[in-house]
Enzyme design. Structure first.
Site, PDB file in Angstrom:
ATOM      1  N   HIS A   1       0.861  -1.186   0.000  1.00 15.77           N
ATOM      2  CA  HIS A   1       0.000   0.000   0.000  1.00 15.77           C
ATOM      3  C   HIS A   1       0.897   1.236   0.000  1.00 15.77           C
ATOM      4  O   HIS A   1       1.935   1.279   0.666  1.00 15.77           O
ATOM      5  CB  HIS A   1      -0.909  -0.012   1.225  1.00 15.77           C
ATOM      6  CG  HIS A   1      -1.923   1.083   1.220  1.00 15.77           C
ATOM      7  ND1 HIS A   1      -1.652   2.332   1.714  1.00 15.77           N
ATOM      8  CD2 HIS A   1      -3.197   1.131   0.756  1.00 15.77           C
ATOM      9  CE1 HIS A   1      -2.714   3.102   1.564  1.00 15.77           C
ATOM     10  NE2 HIS A   1      -3.673   2.391   0.985  1.00 15.77           N
TER      11      HIS A   1
ATOM     12  N   GLU B   1       0.729   4.123   1.374  1.00 12.98           N
ATOM     13  CA  GLU B   1       0.996   4.708   2.696  1.00 12.98           C
ATOM     14  C   GLU B   1       2.024   3.876   3.459  1.00 12.98           C
ATOM     15  O   GLU B   1       2.917   4.414   4.118  1.00 12.98           O
ATOM     16  CB  GLU B   1      -0.303   4.807   3.487  1.00 12.98           C
ATOM     17  CG  GLU B   1      -0.139   5.468   4.844  1.00 12.98           C
ATOM     18  CD  GLU B   1      -1.438   5.522   5.629  1.00 12.98           C
ATOM     19  OE1 GLU B   1      -1.347   5.723   6.860  1.00 12.98           O
ATOM     20  OE2 GLU B   1      -2.533   5.369   5.052  1.00 12.98           O
TER      21      GLU B   1
ATOM     22  N   THR C   1      -3.490   4.406   8.127  1.00 12.74           N
ATOM     23  CA  THR C   1      -4.689   5.158   8.522  1.00 12.74           C
ATOM     24  C   THR C   1      -5.988   4.621   7.939  1.00 12.74           C
ATOM     25  O   THR C   1      -7.064   5.052   8.337  1.00 12.74           O
ATOM     26  CB  THR C   1      -4.555   6.636   8.119  1.00 12.74           C
ATOM     27  OG1 THR C   1      -4.432   6.717   6.700  1.00 12.74           O
ATOM     28  CG2 THR C   1      -3.380   7.291   8.795  1.00 12.74           C
TER      29      THR C   1
ATOM     30  N   CYS D   1      -7.775   7.006  10.382  1.00 19.13           N
ATOM     31  CA  CYS D   1      -8.376   8.259   9.932  1.00 19.13           C
ATOM     32  C   CYS D   1      -9.807   8.374  10.466  1.00 19.13           C
ATOM     33  O   CYS D   1     -10.568   7.406  10.460  1.00 19.13           O
ATOM     34  CB  CYS D   1      -8.361   8.262   8.410  1.00 19.13           C
ATOM     35  SG  CYS D   1      -9.465   9.402   7.600  1.00 19.13           S
TER      36      CYS D   1
ATOM     37  N   SER E   1     -12.321   9.121   0.113  1.00 14.78           N
ATOM     38  CA  SER E   1     -11.965  10.045  -0.965  1.00 14.78           C
ATOM     39  C   SER E   1     -12.960  10.033  -2.126  1.00 14.78           C
ATOM     40  O   SER E   1     -12.753  10.715  -3.128  1.00 14.78           O
ATOM     41  CB  SER E   1     -10.556   9.722  -1.486  1.00 14.78           C
ATOM     42  OG  SER E   1     -10.511   8.401  -1.984  1.00 14.78           O
TER      43      SER E   1
END
Length: 194
Positions: free
Chosen positions: A7, A9, A48, A78, A151
């Site tokens: 990933h 991140e 997150t 998050c 998102s």
């Protein structure tokens, strides 16, 4: 680092230190085989966009195996991811299907599908937009949950609702488990006149 291999991140976060300084933990089973230099000097952080429940299980396993491990001061997940997962859990017992709007490479969107299935929703599907809906799979389903990854733009949510309205009489019921009132301030250097 609690996260998923590959990933963006995870790669970016782990890449901030020299190779081998950050160890990746993806599952509770990984904790049992983790080899650390000094259990007294250990801390963890998380990606997150993970499942809140899965992350809690991994963190508990780390704390059980390494009692001196330092945990983050605040939840690393998050707030938008956490809130959406809570809403999916709240609606899952009331729905026959869950549609999650998000990109196939969106970790938090994929987690929403998994959370829906784990919470007992018989059909959970990730879609990018209304054109991706499998209408045959929804045949006979009277209540459908709809959520979106953090998102995904609201215009896509409205597009899916409109697609349902074109086929059925629709009643929308908002499931809200938290009010998102976080504001991100513009950095001072950008706020001050030049």
């Amino acid at each position: 680092y609690i996260g998923h291999a590959g990933h963006a991140e995870t790669v970016g976060t782990m890449g901030q230190l020299p190779a081998g300084e950050v160890l990746l933990v993806e599952t509770v089973a990984d904790v049992a085989t983790l080899q650390v230099r000094d259990p007294a000097k250990l801390a963890f952080i998380t990606q997150t966009t993970l499942s809140v429940d899965d992350t809690a299980d991994i963190a508990a396993a780390l704390k059980a195996r390494f009692p001196l491990i330092h945990a983050p001061a605040h939840d690393d997940i998050c707030y938008a991811t956490t809130n959406r997962q809570a809403a999916v859990k709240a609606m899952a017992p009331k729905i026959g299907a869950l549609l999650v709007i998000g990109a196939p490479n969106s970790s938090n969107s994929k987690r929403l599908v998994e959370v829906g299935a784990a919470a007992g929703c018989p059909y959970s599907m990730l879609i990018q937009r209304a054109a991706d809906i499998d209408w045959r799979a929804l045949d006979g389903v009277r209540a459908i949950g709809l959520t979106a990854g953090a998102s995904a733009p609201e215009v896509l949510v409205n597009e899916v609702i409109d697609a349902f309205r074109a086929r059925h009489a629709v009643t929308v019921e908002l499931v809200e488990t938290a009010v998102e009132d976080i504001e991100f301030k513009v950095p001072r250097i950008l706020r001050e006149p030049a």
